[in-house]
Write an enzyme that holds these catalytic residues in place. Structure first.
Site, short mmCIF file in Angstrom:
data_model
loop_
_atom_site.label_atom_id
_atom_site.label_comp_id
_atom_site.label_asym_id
_atom_site.label_seq_id
_atom_site.Cartn_x
_atom_site.Cartn_y
_atom_site.Cartn_z
N CYS A 165 0.97 -0.91 -0.10
CA CYS A 165 0.18 -0.34 0.15
C CYS A 165 0.45 1.51 -0.12
O CYS A 165 0.56 2.52 -0.59
CB CYS A 165 -1.01 0.19 1.02
SG CYS A 165 -0.52 -0.34 2.83
N TYR B 229 -16.83 29.48 -5.20
CA TYR B 229 -18.14 29.49 -6.00
C TYR B 229 -18.16 27.85 -6.42
O TYR B 229 -19.12 27.37 -6.95
CB TYR B 229 -18.21 30.52 -6.92
CG TYR B 229 -17.39 30.32 -8.12
CD1 TYR B 229 -17.11 29.39 -9.12
CD2 TYR B 229 -15.64 31.16 -7.75
CE1 TYR B 229 -16.60 29.39 -10.10
CE2 TYR B 229 -15.14 30.50 -8.71
CZ TYR B 229 -14.77 29.77 -10.67
OH TYR B 229 -14.56 29.59 -11.41
N ASP C 109 -7.20 6.15 -3.91
CA ASP C 109 -6.40 4.53 -2.98
C ASP C 109 -6.24 3.68 -4.41
O ASP C 109 -6.97 3.07 -4.91
CB ASP C 109 -7.22 3.17 -2.22
CG ASP C 109 -6.45 3.17 -1.69
OD1 ASP C 109 -5.40 2.26 -1.77
OD2 ASP C 109 -7.26 2.79 -0.10
#
Length: 786
Positions: free
Chosen positions: A373, A618, A455
């Site tokens: 990871c 905005y 991820d």
């Protein structure tokens, strides 16, 4: 097809007068002739970075040559046709004159040096090489040398940019840039800023939504008397990236220190271990290193995403999330959690993204072994920062992996409380590393822009592909898991409850225990400007055990595969809404709203409301919360209460951004019924109008006046006030410098002009000031004929 012939025939009507010539037939033939195609600079560059995608074609391409034939058939008897006089050939002097007036571009300097103005101003001077690397939504400069001085009255110059295998104007991948007198934001334009003999300097403007990528560049020039255009093809290309420094770009990040950290910093820290023993390792992202930009474009090419899709960072992030892992598309990294890495590199051995990306590129897209990871996250950080999207690596400790979209982490036991292994597919990792990237989310309701979780580690599929995100952190925090993309999965990682189930004798399961604080601890990233660890858990979830956190968990669970996990409310008989008087609060004063709570039952009700007001761009990105309250409400049967809510001017005076918009968020729970209350409202602090009053009669050719009045609504001085005034058919646009305007002061200016066109005309004016925006006015003026 080669040799294809298109013939169009048409006959005229018979002549209307006696003795008219017989009908004629016109044949228009288009003959396709073979012509060998030469590769442009853009394609040569792509073949260098992507030999597998840009193989040299053996077959010839074809140009179209128009051939028009006018044939007059010979009727019986044939008419007598006098031969046309032969046109005299142009004299040598005339040909020489035509040659002299031709405008040709001899050379183009894209001013692409790393130390030059373009690269410095566009924050691209750290990238390797001398290509022109610019960011969209920002002007850049170039110089040209011509064969003679440029004459704006007779000479035409067009710049062209092309990207992708099939550039199209309609897709924004073929860009034609005209020369104009004045540059305007939001469009491709070029303006001559300096001219000296045969040399001109251009300022080129790009829109903030331009397609990101590598462009081939050409310049076309011609004289109005000469239909033949001359095309110059410089030997350099242009690279366009996302622009976090541009307010109109959806990746705009309004903090210079954060831009330095999340875009320009090429090293970082990645956290691992357990929440009690957090370890840190340094990682070289190397987004500016030699070959990395080429590798990033190579990854985009291999993804098969159409080049036109690269204008949207949502698309780009989603594609990169999929391309960093090998599943589905032969991406960058092979995941391996087996402990056996003998035929590759151990995930723990990597310290840099550079070798991984260069190896993937140099082998034509052969996946690199191996990653886990933190490696997936680090490479994602490199690629997205390289493309200009603010990105950081994030570590979640006690990270849940929800496999059945229940939005809970489930543990199953048999009748004897022994774990049932085949059912226990959910898991909790000691730590898991992913990414946050910053962008607006125009595809979601206002308020969900900002940090988005992404991820690249292949865990679960999203729309059939192993990828995850971008998921709005604000949606995750609120439990709004019905919003895209992949909010449910990330919510479960950081805030799901761990629920223990026991099998009954009849085969059903009953809840025997709930752990409410089991997952999502110490969510960490590198701090801005230092190597310290920053805890950002508060961005992903409310404080553990708080009423807001429980509401988020129960709200989310109702959209999961087990909506009955938490008891449904006994009744839903209380409603809450936010009301605004008239046209709403004005800037410079306290903002007042009303929170209306109504009990529609015959029983008393009690609720706790949590309110928050946040400044909003905005684009829907929230800047920061400026006011939080907790309100206790007690209602009698069938009672309605209106609670005044006030935001003092002092709390927002230094916080507002353009458009002066805020978002009010309410959440709460009814004590007796467990009903969840929620409401959001976006409102704007109204700015004053410029008052324009015409003076005198409006007649073409006769001078008249108009008075423009402005009153500063703030109790503070406005610095450097500037008026812009324009009226089509009345007067040209121009600026009026006013200077400083004191608090609550009134400014009046008088415009004198001579109308040039009759009819109803509009005189418009606007105020330009850093402390106050969106101030403008208009007056209709009926102009009479002279």
């Amino acid at each position: 097809m080669p040799g294809e012939r298109l013939t169009v025939r048409g006959a005229s009507e018979v002549g209307r007068f006696p003795g008219a010539a017989p009908p004629t037939r016109v044949e228009v033939s288009i003959q396709r002739q073979e012509k060998k195609r030469e590769d442009g600079g853009c394609r040569r560059w792509f073949r260098k970075i992507c030999p597998c995608c840009c193989k040299r074609q053996n077959s010839s391409s074809y140009d179209v040559t128009d051939k028009v034939e006018l044939k007059v058939p010979s009727p019986t008897p044939p008419p007598v046709i006098s031969p046309e006089p032969t046109k005299p050939k142009p004299e040598n002097g005339e040909a020489k004159e035509m040659e002299e007036i031709k405008l040709k571009v001899c050379s183009v300097d894209l001013l692409s040096s790393r130390t030059g103005q373009n690269r410095k101003e566009h924050h691209t001077d750290l990238y390797h090489g001398d290509e022109l690397i610019i960011r969209r939504g920002q002007t850049f400069q170039m110089e040209m040398e011509l064969n003679r001085p440029y004459d704006p009255d007779t000479d035409k110059i067009l710049l062209e940019l092309k990207t992708g295998p099939l550039p199209l104007v309609s897709k924004g991948t073929h860009i034609i840039i005209p020369l104009v007198d004045h540059l305007e934001d939001g469009r491709w334009e070029a303006k001559i800023t300096d001219q000296s003999d045969n040399k001109i300097k251009l300022s080129v403007n790009s829109p903030a939504n331009a397609v990101v990528g590598l462009y081939g560049f050409t310049v076309t020039s011609r004289h109005v008397k000469n239909e033949t255009a001359n095309t110059h093809n410089p030997d350099k290309n242009i690279v366009i990236l996302f622009n976090p420094w541009c307010e109109e770009d959806t990746v705009f990040l309004d903090d210079e220190e954060q831009r330095k950290e999340y875009v320009l910093n090429d090293t970082g820290r990645i956290y691992y271990g357990t929440e009690k023993q957090i370890g840190a390792r340094t990682w070289n992202f190397g987004q500016f290193h030699e070959g990395i930009l080429e590798a990033c474009f190579f990854i985009l090419e291999k993804s098969d995403m159409p080049p036109s899709g690269r204008r949207d960072p949502i698309n780009v992030v989603r594609v990169i999330s999929a391309m960093i892992n090998i599943q589905d598309d032969f991406g960058v990294l092979v995941g391996n959690w087996s402990g056996n890495y003998s035929d590759g590199v151990s995930p723990n051995a990597w310290t840099s993204s550079i070798e991984i990306l260069r190896k993937y590129h140099s082998t034509g897209g052969e996946p690199v072994k191996y990653g886990q990871c933190w490696v997936f996250s680090a490479v994602t950080t490199t690629v997205l920062r390289c493309l200009g999207i603010p990105t950081r690596s994030v570590t979640n400790f006690q990270s849940a992996h929800d496999t059945d979209v229940s939005l809970t982490t489930d543990v199953y036991y048999d009748e004897n409380m022994e774990p049932i292994d085949e059912l226990n597919s959910d898991s909790v990792w000691n730590f898991h590393v992913w990414n946050d990237c910053w962008m607006a989310r125009p595809d979601l309701p206002p308020g969900y822009g900002g940090w988005q979780a992404v991820d690249s580690t292949p865990q679960e599929t999203s729309q059939g592909t192993f990828r995850c995100g971008p998921a709005s952190l604000i949606a995750i925090r609120s439990g709004h898991v019905y919003l895209k993309h992949d909010v449910p999965f990330v919510f479960a990682e950081v805030n799901s409850d761990k629920i223990h189930w026991q099998r009954n004798l009849d085969g059903t399961f009953s809840q025997v225990h709930i752990e409410k604080k089991a997952v999502g601890h110490c969510i960490s990233t590198k701090a801005v400007g230092s190597d310290d660890r920053e805890d950002i858990t508060y961005l992903y979830k409310h404080p553990e055990g708080s009423e807001e956190e429980r509401i988020a968990v129960e709200t989310a669970s109702r959209y999961g595969s087990k909506p009955e996990v938490y008891s449904a409310p006994i009744a839903e008989d209380v409603c809450v809404e936010v009301k605004m008087d008239g046209e709403g609060p004005r800037i410079g004063s306290d903002a007042q709203l009303s929170i209306v709570v109504k009990n529609m039952s015959s029983q008393p009700r009690r609720a706790t409301l949590h309110s928050q007001a946040a400044i909003m761009y905005y684009t829907g990105v929230l800047k920061n919360a400026i006011k939080k309250d907790q309100i206790l409400v007690e209602l009698l049967p069938n009672e309605e209460k209106s609670i005044e809510w006030v935001l003092p001017y002092q709390q927002y005076q230094d916080q507002l951004v353009d458009q002066a918009a805020l978002m009010m968020t309410l959440s709460g729970r009814v004590t007796e019924t467990k009903q969840v209350l929620a409401n959001q409202m976006t409102f704007r602090l109204r700015t004053p109008d410029l008052k324009i009053t015409p003076l005198g009669e409006a007649v073409v050719g006769k001078e008249m006046s108009a008075k423009i009045t402005f009153t500063n609504p703030l109790p503070r001085t406005l610095k450097g006030v500037l008026f812009r005034v324009e009226g089509l058919g009345l007067q040209k646009g121009h600026e009026v410098v006013v200077g400083d305007v004191g608090g609550h002061s009134t400014v009046t200016l008088t415009e004198h002009f001579i109308p040039t066109q009759p009819g109803t005309r509009k005189l418009v004016a606007s105020l330009d000031c850093k402390q106050l925006s969106q101030v403008h006015g208009v007056a209709d003026i009926v102009v009479l004929e002279k």
